[in-house]
Structures are given as C-alpha cells and as structure tokens.
Design a protein around this motif. Structure first.
Motif, PDB file in Angstrom:
ATOM      1  N   PRO A   1       0.833  -1.215   0.000  1.00 20.41           N
ATOM      2  CA  PRO A   1       0.000   0.000   0.000  1.00 20.41           C
ATOM      3  C   PRO A   1       0.863   1.259   0.000  1.00 20.41           C
ATOM      4  N   LEU A   2       0.384   2.253  -0.747  1.00 21.37           N
ATOM      5  CA  LEU A   2       1.079   3.544  -0.769  1.00 21.37           C
ATOM      6  C   LEU A   2       0.946   4.229   0.585  1.00 21.37           C
ATOM      7  N   THR A   3       1.907   5.028   0.883  1.00 20.37           N
ATOM      8  CA  THR A   3       1.818   5.862   2.088  1.00 20.37           C
ATOM      9  C   THR A   3       1.616   7.311   1.648  1.00 20.37           C
ATOM     10  N   PRO A   4       1.044   8.162   2.501  1.00 14.14           N
ATOM     11  CA  PRO A   4       0.859   9.570   2.112  1.00 14.14           C
ATOM     12  C   PRO A   4       2.196  10.184   1.688  1.00 14.14           C
TER      13      PRO A   4
ATOM     14  N   LEU B   1       7.598   9.125  -6.337  1.00 11.60           N
ATOM     15  CA  LEU B   1       6.869   8.222  -5.452  1.00 11.60           C
ATOM     16  C   LEU B   1       7.333   6.794  -5.725  1.00 11.60           C
ATOM     17  N   ALA B   2       7.554   6.035  -4.671  1.00  7.62           N
ATOM     18  CA  ALA B   2       8.028   4.659  -4.838  1.00  7.62           C
ATOM     19  C   ALA B   2       6.886   3.699  -4.570  1.00  7.62           C
ATOM     20  N   VAL B   3       6.761   2.728  -5.452  1.00  5.01           N
ATOM     21  CA  VAL B   3       5.742   1.689  -5.318  1.00  5.01           C
ATOM     22  C   VAL B   3       6.456   0.355  -5.402  1.00  5.01           C
TER      23      VAL B   3
ATOM     24  N   ASP C   1      -4.092  -1.010  -5.632  1.00  4.81           N
ATOM     25  CA  ASP C   1      -4.068  -0.121  -4.468  1.00  4.81           C
ATOM     26  C   ASP C   1      -4.779   1.172  -4.872  1.00  4.81           C
ATOM     27  N   VAL C   2      -5.678   1.625  -4.049  1.00  9.63           N
ATOM     28  CA  VAL C   2      -6.480   2.807  -4.374  1.00  9.63           C
ATOM     29  C   VAL C   2      -5.962   3.999  -3.578  1.00  9.63           C
ATOM     30  N   PHE C   3      -5.876   5.114  -4.251  1.00 14.07           N
ATOM     31  CA  PHE C   3      -5.412   6.327  -3.564  1.00 14.07           C
ATOM     32  C   PHE C   3      -6.035   7.561  -4.203  1.00 14.07           C
ATOM     33  N   ASP C   4      -6.033   8.637  -3.468  1.00 10.56           N
ATOM     34  CA  ASP C   4      -6.542   9.922  -3.973  1.00 10.56           C
ATOM     35  C   ASP C   4      -5.375  10.830  -4.329  1.00 10.56           C
ATOM     36  N   VAL C   5      -5.591  11.614  -5.372  1.00 11.25           N
ATOM     37  CA  VAL C   5      -4.589  12.593  -5.792  1.00 11.25           C
ATOM     38  C   VAL C   5      -5.175  13.991  -5.636  1.00 11.25           C
TER      39      VAL C   5
ATOM     40  N   VAL D   1       2.026  17.033  -6.605  1.00 12.88           N
ATOM     41  CA  VAL D   1       1.011  15.981  -6.604  1.00 12.88           C
ATOM     42  C   VAL D   1       1.018  15.318  -5.234  1.00 12.88           C
ATOM     43  N   ILE D   2      -0.124  15.403  -4.567  1.00 13.44           N
ATOM     44  CA  ILE D   2      -0.230  14.855  -3.206  1.00 13.44           C
ATOM     45  C   ILE D   2      -1.037  13.564  -3.252  1.00 13.44           C
ATOM     46  N   VAL D   3      -0.437  12.503  -2.765  1.00 14.86           N
ATOM     47  CA  VAL D   3      -1.073  11.186  -2.795  1.00 14.86           C
ATOM     48  C   VAL D   3      -1.545  10.825  -1.391  1.00 14.86           C
ATOM     49  N   THR D   4      -2.815  10.442  -1.316  1.00 17.41           N
ATOM     50  CA  THR D   4      -3.388  10.033  -0.027  1.00 17.41           C
ATOM     51  C   THR D   4      -4.020   8.661  -0.195  1.00 17.41           C
ATOM     52  N   PRO D   5      -3.548   7.665   0.514  1.00 16.22           N
ATOM     53  CA  PRO D   5      -4.142   6.331   0.370  1.00 16.22           C
ATOM     54  C   PRO D   5      -5.599   6.320   0.795  1.00 16.22           C
TER      55      PRO D   5
END
Lengths: 228, 358
Positions: B139-142, B152-154, B226-230, B348-352
């Motif tokens: 899972p991605l982290t904020p 961003l690392a996945v 994995d689902v996340f918001d941008v 770009v802000i990533v929020t899981p």
C-alpha cells in the motif's frame, strides 16, 4: 424645495465615479456641438406667452467604463416672442449628469439642469434635479440608433416661483454614426407644473428640437454610443 | 464520606478497571502472540528447533489461544518452513514447501535473508514460489511528488517469473503505464505524478493496478490493486472567459421589420410626446419641432427597411463577430497556457484510500 438639488447631483456623480474603473485608458467619449430650436411656453394672467428661437451649444460625454457615463453640456441663445413689440429673451441652459448602464441598450441617469431666462424686465434662474432613463436601440443594417428617453424632475426651484408640484420630460431621436463622426437629431419636451397662484395654475413648457454633430474619441462604444 | 458513598466509588472504579481490561485484551493477545513468535525465532536461532517448532505450531494452530494476525501467521509459516527445510527426508522438505506456500499466500513479499538462511531453505522457498502465482503491491503511504521532489516509490511483487504490467487507472481508464515487461520477485516502480501526456495527474481517485501472467504455468494470472486519492497544490488558476452571448455579438442578419418599427417608434414618440405631455393650458406649441424628428424617424425606418430587404445578411457584422470570437478564443487559449504552466509546477499529493474503490 427644501434641500436644493446639489445633494442628489453629488450622489449621482459620486455613484458614477464609484462604479467607474480607474483605468484612464478605458475612458472614451464624444465632444459635440449643438444647434437647437427652443420654444418656451408659459401661462400668464393674459393667457399663454411663448417665445422661440435658435440656440447653440457644446457638450462632452465621457464613458468612464462600459457601465458608467457622465456628461456635461451648455447652450444658449435668444428666444423671440411671436408678436411685434415684445422684448427678446436670452436663454441659457447647462446640464450635468451621470448614468449607469445595466445593459448596453439602457442608461439610468441622474443629474442637474440649470436654466436661465433673462429679459429686459426680469432675470430668472432655474435649478432642477433630474432622474431619467434612456433606451438606445441600434438598427441592424444602417448605422442608426433610435433613442427614447423619459425623465422626472423631483426638485425644481425657480426665481420668483414656488416649488414645482411636478415636472417631467420625454423625447426621442435618432443618432447616425460614421466612423468617429456622430450626427443626431432629437425632440424633447419638458413640462413644469407649479403651485397655483392667484392667477391660476402656473405652467411652463420647453420644446426643443436639437441637432448635434459630435466627434468620438477613445475606444469604440461607451459614450460614443450615446443617443442624441 | 459515608460508607455508602465509598462503596459506590469503589464500584465505579471496579467497573472502569473491568472496561479497561476488556479493551486491552485483544492488544495483550496480539502481544502474547508476538512474544511467542519472538521466542520461537530466538530458539530457532539458538538451533533449538524442536522447541521452536512446538511454539510455532501453537501459533498457527486453529485452536490458538491468542489472536493471530495474517502477518504473524505468515512469519510463523515462514519459520516452520525454514525449520522443516533443515530436516532430512523428502517428507520434511514437502512440508517445508507447503509451509512456505502458506506464508506466501498470506504475505507474497515473504523472503529469506541469505545471510541467515541456508541455500536449502532458500531453495525450498523458491520451490514454493514456483508452485503458486501471486501478484501483490504494498500500500502507498501519504506522500508528495512533483517538479524538484522525489519520485513516489511503489513496490510490487510476482512470486515467480511472469510478465507484469503496472497501470495507473482513473475512472476505469488507463491513464499511464508505469511498467510493462518481465518480472520475477520484487519490483520497485517509481511515479513522478504525471500522466502519459506529461501533465500532472488531475485531482481524483486513482487505482494502481498490477496484472501478472505466469511464464511458468500457462494460463496462470493474478492481479493486485491499491487505491489512492490525488490532489494538487499549486498557485491559483485563472478562470477562462465565458463564451460570447447574443448580447456580445452584432446581428448577422438584417431585421428590416424591426428597423422599420424603430424608425416609426421614434416618429410616434416625438409626435406623442408633444401632443400628450404638453399642458392643456399651454397647448402643444410648434408641432414642426416634433414633426422634424417624426419625419426623420419615418424616413430612417423606411430606408432601413428597404436596405434590410436588399441585404439580408450583414457581412460587416459577420466579420466583426468572427473577429470577436477569435479574440475570445485567443484570450482563453492564453489563459489555458498560463494555467498549464502553473499546473506543470504543481505538487502531486497522494493520499491512500482505505476500504474504498475508485
């Protein structure tokens, strides 16, 4: 009249300036010269007295923005009674006004009108405030604009006369545009009803046929689109 | 304080203690499982594998006394496999592989450090990996990325050799392919926050989808997501100008009847004003004054009427409207260019997202 016309005039001009954007580059307008025929009719103890004659004048109308216009004009001339043996009358007029344009075809304005009648017997000065609306309808093919206007004069004070009970005016005309040149022709009638005196109701009336030749400056539109 | 009041206070204190103990019970159970795991791992490292085996069997037992998480169970299976891989005999090796499979099913990222585990153990794990095919993603982290910021690392994994495709999807549409090619084991993928066209990902919900197809077992495939918001952080954008309405444009077709009405209206108004507004005591006065404007209005209306009939279209107005539309389009294009320049520098802000799909 209790407070005089100046508060209303100041309010109208203040509103105009307040709504105007401060970009001087936006200002445009028209400078014009006028030739008019004025007929002044007034009730007297003997019936109706009238005098008519030509006047000349000049004016400037400024569009401070697409929504705000101000104008200033002055004219003067000699009015002559129709019958022999009566004296001529010197007539002078000045108008100052501001208008808001909620739509390109509609101007809602307010202003002040000063009139002067000077004859060998007496000198009379008038001061009137004015609230009015003007509708401007351009033709589709020819560069003409039809103009219709109505006005109310809430306060009228005249030397030697009581305050006017009611006063109003209306008119119509045409304006023709050719490049920066504007030629206009209009007719207007103003009627002043004063309180009844011993001799009966006192009425005065001004009919004016005005021909205007103007030169527009600044950006297109705005005050250049004003009616005659 | 009276004896009755003291009793009530003691009762309330006991109730609070009981509640506190009740809430702490699952945590303590997990802690006990963790202690058991640590103890088993310690025994394994001390080569006391029989005792370690006993404890690990207790952890994975269906009748385990304490709560066991998937991660704890995966670790227990991993060490069970590692212990049995050390034992001689084919049966023990088969059991080791079976335990490793159980570990992989719960944690596809399970691995053995070559510094701590023998080649035989590692080989048993590899055999388990070859037997099953699992694709997984951590899972991605904020996090935040963008120009001048770290990527961003996945981290994804296929348990054995496969073809892997990593896509960024939004609204069911693939917006960017982050990787497509062969893969075996763990793969680290980076993302700079942009879409395929190089623009920053617009705000919204995204899905990182990994699809793998085994190259060892024909037809075996798996996927993970994995689902996340941008969201974007940037300077304010300019609003584009609205389209030109009829009030902003000139008439492109003549309106002869309307023009005739306007001219006649001017004429009628001038005559009517002089007749109707003049005071009865004064009379209308010189009718010639309004008559001049009346005549001019009639003439203007007629001229405009016949001119409009002769020229239904107004080329000058058509051209002027085209110029205005072009000017508006150019202004909007300039605004969009400026906005694009602003967006190109956006962070770009990533929020899981937990428990939600796109």
């Amino acid at each position: 009249m209790s407070r005089g016309p100046w508060p209303l005039a100041a309010l109208a001009l203040g509103c105009g300036l307040a709504f105007a954007r401060p970009a001087s580059a936006q200002i445009s307008g028209t400078v014009s010269g006028t030739i008019a025929v004025v007929e002044h009719r007034v009730t007297t103890a003997a019936g109706v007295a009238s005098a008519a004659g030509p006047t000349t004048g000049a004016g400037i109308a400024l569009a401070l923005s697409h929504r705000v216009e101000v104008d200033l004009s002055a004219a003067g001339g000699t009015l002559t009674p129709p019958g022999p043996g009566t004296g001529q009358q010197t007539f002078a007029r000045a108008d100052l006004g501001a208008a808001l344009l909620p739509a390109p075809w509609l101007a809602l304005g307010a202003g002040v009108t000063l009139l002067g009648f000077d004859d060998p017997v007496a000198r009379q000065h008038w001061t009137a405030t004015r609230l009015g609306a003007e509708v401007r309808l351009p033709f589709s093919v020819v560069p003409l604009t039809a103009v219709f206007r109505v006005a109310l004069y809430p306060t009228v004070s005249a030397t030697g006369l009581p305050a006017a009970q009611s006063a109003f005016g209306a008119g119509s005309g045409l304006a023709w545009d050719a490049g920066r040149l504007r030629v206009a022709l209009s007719y207007s009638l103003e009627r002043y009803n004063f309180a009844a005196a011993a001799a009966g109701p006192h009425r005065e009336q001004l009919s004016t046929l005005t021909a205007t030749v103007g030169l527009r400056f600044g950006r297109p539109g705005g005050a250049g689109d004003r009616g005659p | 304080m009276s004896g009755g009041a003291g009793g009530r206070v003691r009762g309330a204190a006991l109730l609070l203690c009981a509640l506190a103990l009740g809430a702490a019970a699952p945590l303590r159970a997990q802690a006990n499982t963790e202690e058991m795991l640590q103890r088993a791992i310690h025994l394994y490292e001390q080569l006391d594998i029989e005792r370690a085996l006993t404890i690990l069997d207790q952890v994975v037992s269906p009748s385990a006394t304490f709560e066991v998480t998937d991660a704890q169970r995966a670790r227990a299976y991993k060490y069970l496999g590692a212990i049995l891989a050390l034992k001689p005999g084919a049966a023990a090796r088969d059991s080791a592989v079976r335990y490793f499979r159980a570990a992989i099913e719960r944690d596809p990222f399970v691995d053995l450090d070559p510094r701590s585990f023998s080649p035989a153990q590692i080989a048993a794990l590899a055999e388990a990996r070859d037997e099953i095919f699992v694709v997984a993603v951590q899972p991605l982290t904020p996090d935040t990325t963008g120009p001048g910021l770290a990527l961003l690392a996945v981290r994804g994994v296929t348990t054995h050799a496969a073809t892997l495709r990593v896509e960024l999807r939004s609204g069911g549409v693939t917006r960017r392919v982050l990787y497509a090619g062969p893969n075996a084991g763990v793969r680290d993928i980076t993302w700079d926050g942009t879409l395929a066209d190089g623009t920053p990902a617009p705000p919204g919900r995204y899905e990182l989808v990994l699809v793998g197809r085994s190259t060892l077992h024909q037809g075996l495939a798996d996927s993970a997501a994995d689902v996340f918001d941008v969201s974007l952080s940037h300077a304010p954008l300019e609003d584009t100008l609205p389209s030109l309405g009829h009030r902003d444009l000139l008439p492109e077709a003549s309106e002869p009847r309307l023009d005739l009405l306007k001219g006649l209206g001017v004429a009628a108004a001038a005559l009517l004003v002089q007749r109707a507004l003049s005071a009865s005591a004064l009379g209308p006065g010189r009718t010639a004054l309004s008559g001049v404007v009346g005549g001019a209005g009639v003439a203007a209306g007629l001229v405009a009427y016949f001119a409009g009939r002769a020229r239904p279209a107004i080329p000058a107005n058509v051209a002027e409207n085209a110029r205005r539309r072009e000017a508006r389009a150019a202004a909007n294009a300039a605004i969009e260019r400026r906005n694009a320049a602003v967006l190109s520098h956006a962070k770009v802000i990533v929020t899981p997202v937990t428990g939600g799909g796109p």
